[in-house]
Design a protein around this motif. Structure first.
Motif, PDB file in Angstrom:
ATOM      1  N   LEU A   1      11.269 172.485  -9.895  1.00  0.00           N
ATOM      2  CA  LEU A   1      12.649 172.832 -10.258  1.00  0.00           C
ATOM      3  C   LEU A   1      13.312 173.786  -9.274  1.00  0.00           C
ATOM      4  CD1 LEU A   1      12.266 173.439 -14.109  1.00  0.00           C
ATOM      5  CD2 LEU A   1      13.352 171.478 -12.997  1.00  0.00           C
ATOM      6  N   ALA A   2      12.517 174.535  -8.519  1.00  0.00           N
ATOM      7  CA  ALA A   2      13.061 175.629  -7.716  1.00  0.00           C
ATOM      8  C   ALA A   2      14.123 175.163  -6.720  1.00  0.00           C
ATOM      9  CB  ALA A   2      11.933 176.348  -6.985  1.00  0.00           C
ATOM     10  N   GLY A   3      13.833 174.082  -6.008  1.00  0.00           N
ATOM     11  CA  GLY A   3      14.790 173.595  -5.031  1.00  0.00           C
ATOM     12  C   GLY A   3      16.080 173.107  -5.672  1.00  0.00           C
TER      13      GLY A   3
ATOM     14  N   GLY B   1       5.668 180.879 -16.824  1.00  0.00           N
ATOM     15  CA  GLY B   1       5.154 180.456 -15.528  1.00  0.00           C
ATOM     16  C   GLY B   1       6.164 179.653 -14.730  1.00  0.00           C
ATOM     17  N   ALA B   2       6.897 178.757 -15.404  1.00  0.00           N
ATOM     18  CA  ALA B   2       7.890 177.933 -14.710  1.00  0.00           C
ATOM     19  C   ALA B   2       8.994 178.797 -14.096  1.00  0.00           C
ATOM     20  CB  ALA B   2       8.488 176.915 -15.681  1.00  0.00           C
ATOM     21  N   MET B   3       9.501 179.727 -14.888  1.00  0.00           N
ATOM     22  CA  MET B   3      10.581 180.564 -14.385  1.00  0.00           C
ATOM     23  C   MET B   3      10.085 181.592 -13.368  1.00  0.00           C
ATOM     24  SD  MET B   3      13.345 179.362 -15.679  1.00  0.00           S
ATOM     25  CE  MET B   3      12.525 177.790 -15.362  1.00  0.00           C
ATOM     26  N   GLY B   4       8.827 181.993 -13.513  1.00  0.00           N
ATOM     27  CA  GLY B   4       8.250 182.882 -12.507  1.00  0.00           C
ATOM     28  C   GLY B   4       8.157 182.204 -11.147  1.00  0.00           C
ATOM     29  N   MET B   5       7.820 180.921 -11.128  1.00  0.00           N
ATOM     30  CA  MET B   5       7.760 180.194  -9.867  1.00  0.00           C
ATOM     31  C   MET B   5       9.144 180.050  -9.248  1.00  0.00           C
ATOM     32  SD  MET B   5       6.042 178.673  -7.547  1.00  0.00           S
ATOM     33  CE  MET B   5       4.401 178.349  -8.203  1.00  0.00           C
ATOM     34  N   VAL B   6      10.150 179.769 -10.050  1.00  0.00           N
ATOM     35  CA  VAL B   6      11.523 179.697  -9.532  1.00  0.00           C
ATOM     36  C   VAL B   6      11.897 181.032  -8.883  1.00  0.00           C
ATOM     37  CG1 VAL B   6      13.947 179.476 -10.192  1.00  0.00           C
ATOM     38  CG2 VAL B   6      12.245 177.916 -11.158  1.00  0.00           C
ATOM     39  N   TRP B   7      11.589 182.127  -9.569  1.00  0.00           N
ATOM     40  CA  TRP B   7      11.870 183.475  -9.034  1.00  0.00           C
ATOM     41  C   TRP B   7      11.149 183.672  -7.709  1.00  0.00           C
ATOM     42  CZ3 TRP B   7      13.555 187.949 -12.384  1.00  0.00           C
ATOM     43  CH2 TRP B   7      13.617 189.145 -11.666  1.00  0.00           C
ATOM     44  N   ASN B   8       9.856 183.346  -7.654  1.00  0.00           N
ATOM     45  CA  ASN B   8       9.054 183.611  -6.465  1.00  0.00           C
ATOM     46  C   ASN B   8       9.484 182.784  -5.263  1.00  0.00           C
ATOM     47  OD1 ASN B   8       7.490 185.540  -7.744  1.00  0.00           O
ATOM     48  ND2 ASN B   8       5.906 184.087  -8.352  1.00  0.00           N
ATOM     49  N   VAL B   9       9.756 181.499  -5.475  1.00  0.00           N
ATOM     50  CA  VAL B   9      10.173 180.648  -4.358  1.00  0.00           C
ATOM     51  C   VAL B   9      11.475 181.163  -3.755  1.00  0.00           C
ATOM     52  CG1 VAL B   9      11.012 178.350  -3.724  1.00  0.00           C
ATOM     53  CG2 VAL B   9       8.949 178.586  -5.133  1.00  0.00           C
ATOM     54  N   SER B  10      12.438 181.506  -4.598  1.00  0.00           N
ATOM     55  CA  SER B  10      13.726 181.982  -4.094  1.00  0.00           C
ATOM     56  C   SER B  10      13.585 183.314  -3.377  1.00  0.00           C
ATOM     57  CB  SER B  10      14.730 182.101  -5.244  1.00  0.00           C
ATOM     58  OG  SER B  10      15.091 180.826  -5.718  1.00  0.00           O
TER      59      SER B  10
ATOM     60  N   PHE C   1      22.757 176.495  -8.000  1.00  0.00           N
ATOM     61  CA  PHE C   1      23.280 177.823  -8.311  1.00  0.00           C
ATOM     62  C   PHE C   1      23.233 178.807  -7.142  1.00  0.00           C
ATOM     63  CE2 PHE C   1      21.410 176.337 -12.426  1.00  0.00           C
ATOM     64  CZ  PHE C   1      22.599 176.202 -13.108  1.00  0.00           C
ATOM     65  N   GLY C   2      22.442 178.529  -6.094  1.00  0.00           N
ATOM     66  CA  GLY C   2      22.146 179.550  -5.095  1.00  0.00           C
ATOM     67  C   GLY C   2      20.884 180.287  -5.508  1.00  0.00           C
ATOM     68  N   ARG C   3      20.236 180.913  -4.564  1.00  0.00           N
ATOM     69  CA  ARG C   3      18.918 181.484  -4.850  1.00  0.00           C
ATOM     70  C   ARG C   3      18.991 182.714  -5.747  1.00  0.00           C
ATOM     71  NH1 ARG C   3      15.102 178.586  -2.841  1.00  0.00           N
ATOM     72  NH2 ARG C   3      15.500 177.291  -1.018  1.00  0.00           N
ATOM     73  N   VAL C   4      19.958 183.598  -5.565  1.00  0.00           N
ATOM     74  CA  VAL C   4      20.038 184.783  -6.417  1.00  0.00           C
ATOM     75  C   VAL C   4      20.364 184.395  -7.850  1.00  0.00           C
ATOM     76  CG1 VAL C   4      21.277 186.933  -6.844  1.00  0.00           C
ATOM     77  CG2 VAL C   4      20.589 186.341  -4.527  1.00  0.00           C
ATOM     78  N   ARG C   5      21.289 183.453  -8.039  1.00  0.00           N
ATOM     79  CA  ARG C   5      21.607 183.001  -9.399  1.00  0.00           C
ATOM     80  C   ARG C   5      20.412 182.300 -10.043  1.00  0.00           C
ATOM     81  NH1 ARG C   5      26.877 183.473 -10.840  1.00  0.00           N
ATOM     82  NH2 ARG C   5      28.318 184.018  -9.153  1.00  0.00           N
ATOM     83  N   SER C   6      19.598 181.617  -9.233  1.00  0.00           N
ATOM     84  CA  SER C   6      18.387 181.001  -9.768  1.00  0.00           C
ATOM     85  C   SER C   6      17.449 182.070 -10.317  1.00  0.00           C
ATOM     86  CB  SER C   6      17.672 180.196  -8.676  1.00  0.00           C
ATOM     87  OG  SER C   6      18.457 179.106  -8.258  1.00  0.00           O
ATOM     88  N   VAL C   7      17.343 183.190  -9.599  1.00  0.00           N
ATOM     89  CA  VAL C   7      16.509 184.294 -10.076  1.00  0.00           C
ATOM     90  C   VAL C   7      17.066 184.844 -11.391  1.00  0.00           C
ATOM     91  CG1 VAL C   7      15.726 186.635  -9.569  1.00  0.00           C
ATOM     92  CG2 VAL C   7      15.678 184.898  -7.778  1.00  0.00           C
ATOM     93  N   PHE C   8      18.390 184.948 -11.496  1.00  0.00           N
ATOM     94  CA  PHE C   8      19.024 185.452 -12.719  1.00  0.00           C
ATOM     95  C   PHE C   8      18.707 184.541 -13.907  1.00  0.00           C
ATOM     96  CE2 PHE C   8      22.543 185.724 -15.715  1.00  0.00           C
ATOM     97  CZ  PHE C   8      22.710 187.099 -15.865  1.00  0.00           C
TER      98      PHE C   8
END
Length: 425
Positions: free
Chosen positions: A284-286, A329-338, A292-299
């Motif tokens: 999902l990260a990409g 875990g899913a959202m943690g990976m999105v945070w980490n990749v970005s 949304f952009g990477r910072v918004r993905s982290v949000f």
């Protein structure tokens, strides 16, 4: 440099497996498998040695503490040395240390003090390894494929480290208490051989100013991080979140075995769910970054993690914990990749090690505090309360991202197209 290929449906570029990236990926994934065996076994070993939640949490806390003491130094050294050589040499030393620990466990000489010493030594070495690896990746992968490379690296590490390794720990410990650590030692040595086989030119660095010292290099890395508004905000948010993660990791085994009464099998199920969620997050990260952009993905990721933590701390059911750990875990990976991609794209290449070490040191500094707080809160108010503490801290981290969201507006902060919006400094 590793070749890149065009992805037809999106136009973004994806890193190819052949070449140096494939070997780096293999080394990282193999090493993560061994690390996961050790990290999953250590809390169970600690719980068998003591019933004190604070002592159990101290093992986790000491696994983060060296980042606070040596993290900045590791980044400055990584910018001065051959990063490939530093990585394989560190892995050899770590392999020898863990092999010696495996022998101690097999002979029945394990103590809480020995567990703490191992955590301190391994993480001290990791400060150099991780900063060197962050700086090495852009030498192997085209800039416009960094997002894809980070997603593949982190997803592969989670697959091997969580989905494959965590369920194997109870069986390995039954066959022999030292086996998880012996396997970890072997993976370090094989990973060292893979990294040593890489053929990476030593990066050209600008001449060092006269009288430059490690201290002045560290100071320049800190200034570069502070002057970048996106990285500064992301660092603050990550630091707050890591206080919560420290509390979660340090007391999860207590939550599962004492509050849920699910035993080591329940603990393995929770860790497997986290790994499975991480695989989903890697896919999902990409897409989230492009939308949304990477910072918004982290949000978005942080907001979802708050809900998962609240469920962990309020619903006394193993199934609910497994579902929550999957989402976390899913959202943690999105945070980490970005965050990894932004950290590699925004600073000057010659300062990657120092900026990444400054980011990691400030971000990780909260984890040992969180581990100790989690242990204390569990001892005072019950094993589920650290999850609620973590939820409150993640809420603060999401709030900390608000100024960055306003500054970036609707423009994506970073994409895989190789263009990075620098913003005001």
């Amino acid at each position: 440099m590793t070749a890149v290929v065009e992805t037809p449906d999106t136009g973004t570029r994806s890193v190819a497996w052949r070449g140096g990236f494939g070997r780096l990926w293999g080394a990282a994934v193999l090493s993560s498998f061994g690390d996961a065996l050790r990290k999953a076994a250590l809390p169970l070993l600690a719980a068998s040695l003591t019933d004190d939640p604070l002592l159990i949490a101290s093992v986790t806390a000491c696994g983060y503490l060296p980042w606070v003491v040596f993290g900045l130094l590791g980044g400055a050294v990584a910018d001065r040395v051959d990063q490939r050589r530093a990585m394989w040499m560190v892995d050899v030393v770590r392999g020898v240390l863990v092999a010696a620990f495996a022998v101690a466990v097999a002979l029945g000489h394990a103590t809480i003090g020995l567990l703490i010493a191992l955590a301190l030594l391994l993480t001290t070495l990791q400060t150099l390894f991780d900063n060197a690896a962050t700086a090495l990746l852009p030498a192997l992968v085209a800039r416009d494929a960094l997002g894809s490379a980070n997603a593949r690296l982190l997803t592969g590490q989670q697959f091997a480290g969580g989905l494959l390794a965590a369920p194997a720990v109870p069986f390995l410990m039954t066959a022999g208490p030292g086996l998880p650590y012996a396997a970890d030692a072997a993976t370090y040595l094989v990973a060292a051989a893979l990294v040593a086989s890489l053929r990476v030119p030593v990066p050209e660095r600008p001449p060092r100013p006269a009288g430059a010292t490690l201290r002045s290099d560290i100071a320049r890395g800190l200034r570069a991080l502070w002057q970048d508004r996106v990285l500064r905000g992301l660092c603050v948010a990550t630091a707050l979140g890591n206080v919560g993660i420290g509390a979660l990791i340090a007391t999860l085994v207590v939550l599962v075995t004492h509050w849920l009464d699910a035993g080591s099998g329940g603990y393995a199920a929770a860790m497997t769910a986290y790994a499975a969620g991480s695989l989903l997050g890697g896919a999902l990260a990409g897409r989230l970054a492009r939308r949304f952009g990477r910072v918004r993905s982290v949000f978005v990721a942080g907001t979802a993690q708050i809900a998962a933590l609240v469920a962990m701390g309020t619903v006394r059911d193993l199934t609910a914990l497994v579902v929550s750990m999957t989402l976390f875990g899913a959202m943690g990976m999105v945070w980490n990749v970005s965050s990894h991609t932004l950290m590699q794209q925004r600073p000057p290449a010659a300062m990657l090690g120092r900026v990444s070490s400054a980011f990691r040191t400030l971000a990780v500094a909260g984890a040992p505090l969180g581990a100790v707080l989690g242990g204390a809160v569990a001892a005072l108010w019950g094993p589920n309360t650290p999850m609620l503490l973590a939820a409150a801290l993640f809420a603060l981290s999401v709030v900390a991202l608000a100024p960055v969201l306003k500054s970036t507006g609707s423009v994506p902060e970073s994409t895989d197209s190789g263009q990075t919006t620098r913003g005001a400094r």
